[in-house]
Design an enzyme around this catalytic site. Structure first.
Site, PDB file in Angstrom:
ATOM      1  N   GLU A 253       0.888  -1.172   0.000  1.00 46.14           N
ATOM      2  CA  GLU A 253       0.000   0.000   0.000  1.00 46.14           C
ATOM      3  C   GLU A 253       0.917   1.211   0.000  1.00 46.14           C
ATOM      4  O   GLU A 253       1.670   1.419   0.949  1.00 46.14           O
ATOM      5  CB  GLU A 253      -0.904  -0.032   1.232  1.00 46.14           C
ATOM      6  CG  GLU A 253      -1.816  -1.246   1.231  1.00 46.14           C
ATOM      7  CD  GLU A 253      -2.855  -1.279   2.330  1.00 46.14           C
ATOM      8  OE1 GLU A 253      -2.695  -0.572   3.342  1.00 46.14           O
ATOM      9  OE2 GLU A 253      -3.832  -2.021   2.190  1.00 46.14           O
ATOM     10  N   CYS A 287      -2.028   9.348   3.005  1.00 43.34           N
ATOM     11  CA  CYS A 287      -1.826   8.840   1.638  1.00 43.34           C
ATOM     12  C   CYS A 287      -3.035   9.146   0.764  1.00 43.34           C
ATOM     13  O   CYS A 287      -2.912   9.307  -0.440  1.00 43.34           O
ATOM     14  CB  CYS A 287      -1.576   7.340   1.688  1.00 43.34           C
ATOM     15  SG  CYS A 287      -2.876   6.457   2.580  1.00 43.34           S
ATOM     16  N   GLU A 381       4.117  13.499  -4.764  1.00 43.61           N
ATOM     17  CA  GLU A 381       3.426  13.414  -3.484  1.00 43.61           C
ATOM     18  C   GLU A 381       4.177  14.288  -2.467  1.00 43.61           C
ATOM     19  O   GLU A 381       5.313  13.988  -2.119  1.00 43.61           O
ATOM     20  CB  GLU A 381       3.394  11.968  -2.991  1.00 43.61           C
ATOM     21  CG  GLU A 381       2.602  11.811  -1.706  1.00 43.61           C
ATOM     22  CD  GLU A 381       2.682  10.408  -1.104  1.00 43.61           C
ATOM     23  OE1 GLU A 381       3.764   9.814  -1.084  1.00 43.61           O
ATOM     24  OE2 GLU A 381       1.630   9.933  -0.638  1.00 43.61           O
TER      25      GLU A 381
HETATM   26  P1  NAD Z   1       8.713   4.809   4.085  1.00 40.77           P
HETATM   27  O1  NAD Z   1       8.600   3.989   2.855  1.00 40.77           O
HETATM   28  O2  NAD Z   1       9.853   5.728   4.240  1.00 40.77           O
HETATM   29  O3  NAD Z   1       8.783   3.855   5.377  1.00 40.77           O
HETATM   30  C1  NAD Z   1       7.762   2.900   5.640  1.00 40.77           C
HETATM   31  C2  NAD Z   1       8.364   1.757   6.444  1.00 40.77           C
HETATM   32  O4  NAD Z   1       9.289   1.059   5.618  1.00 40.77           O
HETATM   33  C3  NAD Z   1       9.136   2.207   7.677  1.00 40.77           C
HETATM   34  O5  NAD Z   1       8.835   1.313   8.731  1.00 40.77           O
HETATM   35  C4  NAD Z   1      10.588   2.086   7.230  1.00 40.77           C
HETATM   36  O6  NAD Z   1      11.491   1.856   8.265  1.00 40.77           O
HETATM   37  C5  NAD Z   1      10.502   0.869   6.322  1.00 40.77           C
HETATM   38  N1  NAD Z   1      11.594   0.748   5.345  1.00 40.77           N
HETATM   39  C6  NAD Z   1      12.268   1.737   4.726  1.00 40.77           C
HETATM   40  N2  NAD Z   1      13.193   1.206   3.877  1.00 40.77           N
HETATM   41  C7  NAD Z   1      13.068  -0.143   3.962  1.00 40.77           C
HETATM   42  C8  NAD Z   1      13.749  -1.236   3.333  1.00 40.77           C
HETATM   43  N3  NAD Z   1      14.722  -1.054   2.443  1.00 40.77           N
HETATM   44  N4  NAD Z   1      13.369  -2.484   3.660  1.00 40.77           N
HETATM   45  C9  NAD Z   1      12.381  -2.698   4.556  1.00 40.77           C
HETATM   46  N5  NAD Z   1      11.716  -1.714   5.188  1.00 40.77           N
HETATM   47  C10 NAD Z   1      12.048  -0.439   4.898  1.00 40.77           C
HETATM   48  O7  NAD Z   1       7.311   5.555   4.229  1.00 40.77           O
HETATM   49  P2  NAD Z   1       6.904   6.620   5.337  1.00 40.77           P
HETATM   50  O8  NAD Z   1       7.630   7.895   5.041  1.00 40.77           O
HETATM   51  O9  NAD Z   1       6.995   6.013   6.690  1.00 40.77           O
HETATM   52  O10 NAD Z   1       5.341   6.810   5.038  1.00 40.77           O
HETATM   53  C11 NAD Z   1       4.821   7.751   4.152  1.00 40.77           C
HETATM   54  C12 NAD Z   1       4.410   7.083   2.855  1.00 40.77           C
HETATM   55  O11 NAD Z   1       3.476   6.053   3.113  1.00 40.77           O
HETATM   56  C13 NAD Z   1       3.718   8.015   1.881  1.00 40.77           C
HETATM   57  O12 NAD Z   1       4.204   7.777   0.587  1.00 40.77           O
HETATM   58  C14 NAD Z   1       2.266   7.595   1.978  1.00 40.77           C
HETATM   59  O13 NAD Z   1       1.491   7.896   0.848  1.00 40.77           O
HETATM   60  C15 NAD Z   1       2.391   6.145   2.204  1.00 40.77           C
HETATM   61  N6  NAD Z   1       1.173   5.604   2.808  1.00 40.77           N
HETATM   62  C16 NAD Z   1       0.360   4.812   2.050  1.00 40.77           C
HETATM   63  C17 NAD Z   1      -0.817   4.302   2.595  1.00 40.77           C
HETATM   64  C18 NAD Z   1      -1.741   3.413   1.790  1.00 40.77           C
HETATM   65  O14 NAD Z   1      -2.636   2.825   2.389  1.00 40.77           O
HETATM   66  N7  NAD Z   1      -1.572   3.293   0.490  1.00 40.77           N
HETATM   67  C19 NAD Z   1      -1.152   4.616   3.915  1.00 40.77           C
HETATM   68  C20 NAD Z   1      -0.298   5.437   4.641  1.00 40.77           C
HETATM   69  C21 NAD Z   1       0.872   5.920   4.086  1.00 40.77           C
END
Ligand code: NAD
Length: 486
Positions: A253, A287, A381
């Site tokens: 997601e 999001c 975004e």
């Molecule tokens: P992010 O991708 O930076 O981090 C999300 C998670 O992934 C964190 O726990 C992070 O530590 C982990 N992560 C980062 N790199 C990784 C790797 N290489 N391997 C494994 N895990 C890793 O996202 P964020 O900044 O925390 O969240 C914001 C984003 O989330 C926005 O783009 C938003 O649109 C999206 N979002 C989407 C939804 C949806 O339902 N589609 C809901 C909420 C947020």
């Protein structure tokens, strides 16, 4: 520093520190001071969490105890969460600066996630297919095994439980990795799970960063059977590649640059109110935010005037104060990213009607017009309280504009004409369409995105398909009695 609250990993039913004793601090974005000290995991901690979940799945009672007993325990966990609602809400609010009332809303939704998926797993129907050949085929939904859930920081507890609850209800064991900016409510959740009587190793929490750390180790571990991720599209691509090595199924997601379409016949008051919620709730860190707002030309000026008026009236302040509607951005890094867009509006050829950078890590509700359609403000975004507003003339024009994005998470549209609503909803290339509302959910409905916004769907039966191994059993049901055979 001695008065910082401490939050460990929870592995095998016990709250533990990291193997090497490392910790990090969670910063309260309103005070910009640390308030919690958190165990900082590494590869060894990720491996220990997966080992605990694997053991609990392979040898423990959870996958074998049946739906009714799991339902009872998950409801008890929901009860316990409700009893600790202030503690959970306060953890999310201090970790990310989200206003108190919104955090309470998230806690209530998080508890509902457990109740809904526990009941759903118990009550769900499974197909039985009568066959012409004297057989029938029926479907069993076997738990998939060890589930890794990786969560973002914008709805910490709510999105974590959106993954953990169905995974547990269908008999899996879980390793949850919360975002590094919002770690604390996950530890509280795991403590409460132990209190509610979930067997050890069923819900494990491990803290730490993503790349070359806990997150990456979890996604590369061959003992893991499912990975469910919510976060940025770029991270989703990396996780997808890591998971491919072991052929581990993933549910992603991801980000959005969602359109919000206001037709000239809309109930304008309703459209303005929902549009404000859509882009300024949680300081735009949603999001699903309607960050591209298209308003039909005859009502453009009236709409904009009322929209700007309501944006300017939002109450800023301490997120822990129940009167606050609008908090700071979740971290300094994120504030700098959003500020980068706000500072370059004129350079990109647009105009700011209201908004701008505030004190501390606040960005005010910011409304942009005249932005070129290929500017970063329109295409990327921003994930903050920044909306671009454009006029449009025809339905075909606005549908083409809406579908131009690489993302396709959701859309909102406002009209009093049923035909327009159904027609446009069908034409939008997104996972969810809200008509005359926003953010209303039915947990049975599919949730996910198109294109760069997602892979797969979760919710109701869609979560079941992902968190189980559906199995067909084909039985002969009208064979000749043995004494009449041969
Ligand atoms: P992010 O991708 O930076 O981090 C999300 C998670 O992934 C964190 O726990 C992070 O530590 C982990 N992560 C980062 N790199 C990784 C790797 N290489 N391997 C494994 N895990 C890793 O996202 P964020 O900044 O925390 O969240 C914001 C984003 O989330 C926005 O783009 C938003 O649109 C999206 N979002 C989407 C939804 C949806 O339902 N589609 C809901 C909420 C947020």
């Amino acid at each position: 520093m001695t008065d910082l609250e401490h939050f460990g990993h929870v592995i095998g039913g016990k709250e533990v520190d990291s193997h090497d004793g490392a910790t990090f601090q969670s910063i309260n974005p309103y005070t910009r001071e640390p308030w919690a000290q958190v165990a900082l995991g590494g590869v060894a901690d990720a491996e220990a969490a997966v080992a605990a979940a694997r053991k609990a799945f392979d040898e423990g009672p959870w996958p074998r105890m049946g739906y009714a007993e799991r339902q009872r325990l998950l409801h008890r966990l929901a009860d316990t969460m409700e009893a600790h609602a202030d503690e959970l809400a306060s953890a999310d609010s201090r970790d990310m600066g989200k206003p108190w009332n919104q955090c309470h809303h998230d806690v209530a939704r998080a508890a509902l996630n457990f109740r809904f998926f526990a009941d759903h797993a118990k009550m769900a129907m499974a197909d039985t297919l009568p066959m012409d050949t004297g057989h029938h085929a029926y479907t069993r939904y076997e738990p998939a095994g060890v589930v890794v859930a990786i969560a973002p920081w914008n709805f910490p507890l709510m999105l974590e439980t959106w993954k953990v609850a169905p995974a547990l209800a269908w008999g899996n064991t879980v390793v949850l990795k919360p975002a590094e900016d919002t770690p604390t409510s996950a530890t509280i959740l795991a403590r409460l799970a132990v209190e509610a009587g979930l067997p050890e190793g069923v819900l494990n929490v491990v803290h730490g960063y993503g790349p070359q750390s806990v997150g990456e180790a979890l996604t590369r571990d061959p003992r893991v059977d499912r990975i469910t991720f919510t976060g940025e599209t770029g991270t989703g691509r990396i996780i997808s590649r890591a998971a491919a090595e072991n052929l581990t199924p993933v549910s992603l997601e991801m980000g959005g640059k969602n359109c919000n379409i206001v037709f000239a016949d809309a109930d304008l008051e309703n459209a303005v109110d929902w549009s404000i919620q859509s882009i300024f709730r949680n300081a735009g860190q949603i999001c699903l935010s309607g960050s591209r707002l298209f308003v039909q030309r005859p009502v453009f000026d009236t709409f904009l005037e009322r929209f700007v008026g309501k944006a300017e009236a939002m109450r800023f302040g301490d997120p822990l104060d129940p009167a606050t509607e609008f908090g700071p951005l979740a971290s300094e890094e994120h504030f700098r990213k959003v500020k980068g867009y706000v500072d370059t509006v004129e350079e990109a050829g647009g105009r700011m009607v209201t908004g701008g950078v505030g004190d501390g890590w606040f960005v005010k509700p910011t409304v942009l017009v005249d932005m070129p359609l290929d500017s970063p403000h329109v295409c990327e975004e921003i994930f903050g309280p920044v909306v671009v507003v454009h006029p449009f003339d025809t339905e075909d024009e606005v549908v083409a504009l809406a579908n131009e994005s690489e993302y396709g998470l959701d859309a909102q549209l406002f009209t009093e004409d049923l035909h327009t609503a159904h027609r446009v909803a069908a034409r939008l290339e997104v996972g969810t369409v809200w008509v005359n509302c926003f953010f209303v959910r039915d947990l049975r409905a599919p949730f996910g995105g198109v294109g760069a916004s997602g892979v797969g769907r979760e919710g109701g039966n869609f979560s079941r398909e992902f968190f189980t191994e559906p199995k067909a059993v084909i039985m002969q049901i009208n064979g000749e009695p043995r004494d009449r055979q041969a």
